[in-house]
Design a protein around this motif. Structure first.
Motif, PDB file in Angstrom:
ATOM      1  N   THR A 298     -21.432  26.836 -14.738  1.00 16.05           N
ATOM      2  CA  THR A 298     -21.769  27.051 -16.139  1.00 16.05           C
ATOM      3  C   THR A 298     -23.201  27.545 -16.316  1.00 16.05           C
ATOM      4  OG1 THR A 298     -21.711  26.016 -18.338  1.00 16.05           O
ATOM      5  CG2 THR A 298     -22.523  24.678 -16.504  1.00 16.05           C
ATOM      6  N   LEU A 299     -23.494  28.133 -17.457  1.00 21.30           N
ATOM      7  CA  LEU A 299     -24.804  28.731 -17.722  1.00 21.30           C
ATOM      8  C   LEU A 299     -25.921  27.695 -17.620  1.00 21.30           C
ATOM      9  CD1 LEU A 299     -26.369  31.283 -18.717  1.00 21.30           C
ATOM     10  CD2 LEU A 299     -26.090  30.370 -21.038  1.00 21.30           C
ATOM     11  N   ALA A 300     -27.004  28.086 -16.945  1.00 21.36           N
ATOM     12  CA  ALA A 300     -28.194  27.249 -16.810  1.00 21.36           C
ATOM     13  C   ALA A 300     -27.852  25.851 -16.289  1.00 21.36           C
ATOM     14  CB  ALA A 300     -28.943  27.152 -18.129  1.00 21.36           C
ATOM     15  N   PRO A 301     -27.239  25.752 -15.107  1.00 23.32           N
ATOM     16  CA  PRO A 301     -26.841  24.453 -14.576  1.00 23.32           C
ATOM     17  C   PRO A 301     -28.038  23.567 -14.288  1.00 23.32           C
ATOM     18  CG  PRO A 301     -26.755  26.098 -12.845  1.00 23.32           C
ATOM     19  CD  PRO A 301     -27.036  26.837 -14.132  1.00 23.32           C
ATOM     20  N   GLN A 302     -27.830  22.273 -14.460  1.00 27.50           N
ATOM     21  CA  GLN A 302     -28.911  21.326 -14.243  1.00 27.50           C
ATOM     22  C   GLN A 302     -28.540  20.378 -13.101  1.00 27.50           C
ATOM     23  OE1 GLN A 302     -31.846  21.002 -16.821  1.00 27.50           O
ATOM     24  NE2 GLN A 302     -31.264  23.116 -17.115  1.00 27.50           N
ATOM     25  N   THR A 303     -28.311  19.112 -13.352  1.00 26.18           N
ATOM     26  CA  THR A 303     -28.133  18.133 -12.274  1.00 26.18           C
ATOM     27  C   THR A 303     -26.744  18.180 -11.654  1.00 26.18           C
ATOM     28  OG1 THR A 303     -29.634  16.664 -13.447  1.00 26.18           O
ATOM     29  CG2 THR A 303     -28.314  15.705 -11.685  1.00 26.18           C
ATOM     30  N   PRO A 304     -26.618  18.464 -10.348  1.00 28.21           N
ATOM     31  CA  PRO A 304     -25.324  18.302  -9.680  1.00 28.21           C
ATOM     32  C   PRO A 304     -25.043  16.824  -9.433  1.00 28.21           C
ATOM     33  CG  PRO A 304     -26.976  19.087  -8.116  1.00 28.21           C
ATOM     34  CD  PRO A 304     -27.653  19.003  -9.453  1.00 28.21           C
ATOM     35  N   ALA A 305     -23.850  16.386  -9.819  1.00 30.15           N
ATOM     36  CA  ALA A 305     -23.422  14.999  -9.590  1.00 30.15           C
ATOM     37  C   ALA A 305     -22.252  15.028  -8.623  1.00 30.15           C
ATOM     38  CB  ALA A 305     -23.027  14.342 -10.909  1.00 30.15           C
ATOM     39  N   LEU A 306     -22.346  14.293  -7.522  1.00 28.80           N
ATOM     40  CA  LEU A 306     -21.387  14.378  -6.432  1.00 28.80           C
ATOM     41  C   LEU A 306     -20.458  13.172  -6.427  1.00 28.80           C
ATOM     42  CD1 LEU A 306     -23.811  15.474  -3.551  1.00 28.80           C
ATOM     43  CD2 LEU A 306     -22.821  16.862  -5.389  1.00 28.80           C
ATOM     44  N   ALA A 307     -19.153  13.426  -6.354  1.00 34.43           N
ATOM     45  CA  ALA A 307     -18.135  12.380  -6.238  1.00 34.43           C
ATOM     46  C   ALA A 307     -16.819  13.046  -5.882  1.00 34.43           C
ATOM     47  CB  ALA A 307     -18.004  11.582  -7.546  1.00 34.43           C
ATOM     48  N   ASP A 308     -15.843  12.252  -5.515  1.00 35.46           N
ATOM     49  CA  ASP A 308     -14.496  12.765  -5.286  1.00 35.46           C
ATOM     50  C   ASP A 308     -13.761  12.752  -6.628  1.00 35.46           C
ATOM     51  OD1 ASP A 308     -11.980  13.450  -4.474  1.00 35.46           O
ATOM     52  OD2 ASP A 308     -11.613  11.642  -3.284  1.00 35.46           O
ATOM     53  N   TYR A 309     -13.886  13.839  -7.373  1.00 37.47           N
ATOM     54  CA  TYR A 309     -13.372  13.870  -8.737  1.00 37.47           C
ATOM     55  C   TYR A 309     -11.862  14.089  -8.811  1.00 37.47           C
ATOM     56  CZ  TYR A 309     -18.227  14.094 -10.267  1.00 37.47           C
ATOM     57  OH  TYR A 309     -19.550  13.811 -10.499  1.00 37.47           O
ATOM     58  N   ASP A 310     -11.246  14.592  -7.741  1.00 35.96           N
ATOM     59  CA  ASP A 310      -9.810  14.857  -7.794  1.00 35.96           C
ATOM     60  C   ASP A 310      -9.010  14.010  -6.810  1.00 35.96           C
ATOM     61  OD1 ASP A 310     -10.624  16.053  -5.467  1.00 35.96           O
ATOM     62  OD2 ASP A 310      -9.882  18.054  -5.960  1.00 35.96           O
ATOM     63  N   GLY A 311      -9.645  13.036  -6.180  1.00 38.91           N
ATOM     64  CA  GLY A 311      -8.925  12.062  -5.367  1.00 38.91           C
ATOM     65  C   GLY A 311      -8.369  12.572  -4.061  1.00 38.91           C
ATOM     66  N   ASP A 312      -8.937  13.677  -3.518  1.00 36.78           N
ATOM     67  CA  ASP A 312      -8.413  14.212  -2.260  1.00 36.78           C
ATOM     68  C   ASP A 312      -9.253  13.800  -1.062  1.00 36.78           C
ATOM     69  OD1 ASP A 312     -10.691  15.734  -2.591  1.00 36.78           O
ATOM     70  OD2 ASP A 312      -9.694  17.681  -2.382  1.00 36.78           O
ATOM     71  N   GLY A 313     -10.215  12.916  -1.269  1.00 34.17           N
ATOM     72  CA  GLY A 313     -11.028  12.423  -0.168  1.00 34.17           C
ATOM     73  C   GLY A 313     -12.210  13.290   0.187  1.00 34.17           C
TER      74      GLY A 313
END
Length: 381
Positions: free
Chosen positions: A346-361
């Motif tokens: 997305t435009l002007a991205p800021q903080t990347p947040a890391l996690a398994d958001y779709d449950g595939d490990g």
């Protein structure tokens, strides 16, 4: 005015347990190519067009805020009425956001941690002169905010960590000349504590392990000297200044992580004006022994996060390039990191947040920007 952030300037140990529980541990194997699917955007429900983290290296955090076992995100709405919660659907998409609480505008920094010991991730936000805490009801709603007076630094930043080793979550907050400790009482309330000061202006900080004593340490970026300065923990919530090393020009964000596998955290930086990324290798004594500079690593580096994307047991990193609206990926080899690709977000991205958001490990990326959207990058590594 820092043009790279498009706004005025103002967690691996920095991520709290509430965030880390979303990253499924997987046995290491040989490294492969790190790659992500094209972005999928979800509307934020923020106050268009200002929604986004604002002037903070950590303006969005991730945890399971509503207890459904799926990773959610909370991000600042800098010119809105308060932080926004977007609950995860478990497939990389997020539900339209709702306010964590109404505290007024100017809150650009977000932290997450269990402030009252009930096992639920709470939210902390920082504005120009205020820290606000929001206790989690466990169902995606939060109690009324409690406010504390604080001075903002060159940027805003708050991190939840146990600074004095008493088993209760404390809050570390950026102030103009360093980092202030706020002692948690275990019931969600805070008491003001000491300030760890630098000879300059504090622009960002990170929590890590920079020596072998198992006490929480911090590293602060000094915008005047263009250095990262390490403070080792005294065990009582105060910190003692140790060594330092030069980073890039106008570093926006720094994060800790053990990139060379020696058991001591190193520091990786997002260097805004030099368009670079710097990996500072710790010497185990609170200083640095080696510096690796990755030049031309992105247009407008602004925020960075660390994690193992390819499951080889070696830390990698993801950095927002705010000018080009790309997420830049660095692959670790157990010694250093190299730029391995970049992906549209997305435009002007800021903080990347890391996690398994779709449950595939696999460890995915979510990032907010300036156009009322959060981008999800599915890890296809």
């Amino acid at each position: 005015m820092n043009a790279s952030r498009l706004r005025p300037r103002g967690l691996v140990l920095a991520a709290t347990a509430a965030t880390l529980c979303l990253i499924t541990p997987i046995a290491a194997h040989a490294a492969g190519t790190i790659t992500f699917a094209p972005k999928v955007d979800s509307p934020s429900g923020g106050q268009f067009p200002s929604w986004g983290p604002g002037p903070s290296p950590i303006g969005m955090v991730t945890a399971d805020f509503n207890g459904d076992g799926k990773a959610d995100v909370v991000a600042a709405d800098f010119q809105g009425a308060g932080p926004v919660l977007m609950t995860g659907q478990g497939n990389g998409r997020f539900n339209t956001g709702t306010r964590v609480g109404n505290v007024g505008n100017g809150f650009g920094a977000i932290g997450v941690g269990d402030l009252n010991g009930d096992g639920k991730p709470d939210v902390v936000a920082q504005a120009w002169t205020t820290i606000a805490t929001f206790l989690n009801n466990g169902n995606g709603t939060f109690g009324a905010p409690k406010k504390y007076t604080v001075l903002e630094g060159a940027q805003q930043e708050v991190i939840v960590a146990d600074a004095n080793g008493d088993g209760k979550a404390d809050v570390l907050a950026l102030v103009p000349t360093g980092v202030q400790t706020w002692f948690g009482k275990g019931d969600g309330s805070l008491d003001g504590g000491p300030v760890s000061s630098i000879p300059g202006v504090a622009a960002a900080f990170t929590v890590g392990k920079f020596n072998a004593d198992n006490k929480i340490d911090i590293a602060i970026n000094n915008d005047v000297l263009q250095q990262v300065q390490v403070f080792t923990g005294d065990g009582d919530g105060s910190f003692t200044r140790r060594g330092a090393s030069t980073s890039g020009l106008i570093t926006e964000d720094i994060r800790a992580g053990d990139f060379d596998g020696d058991g001591i955290d190193d520091v990786i930086t997002a260097d805004s004006f030099s368009l670079s990324t710097t990996l500072l290798h710790s010497d185990g004594q609170g200083g640095f022994k080696k510096t690796d500079r990755i030049p031309l690593s992105g247009l407008g580096p602004t925020s960075i996060a660390v994690g193992d994307f390819d499951k080889d047991g070696k830390l990698d990193a993801a950095m927002s390039a705010v000018v080009s609206s790309r997420m830049v990926i660095f692959q670790g080899n157990g010694t250093t990191v190299t730029k391995t690709g970049d992906f549209e977000v997305t435009l002007a991205p800021q903080t990347p947040a890391l996690a398994d958001y779709d449950g595939d490990g696999k460890l995915d990326i979510a990032v907010a920007g300036a156009v009322n959207a959060v981008s999800f990058l599915k890890n296809n590594s």
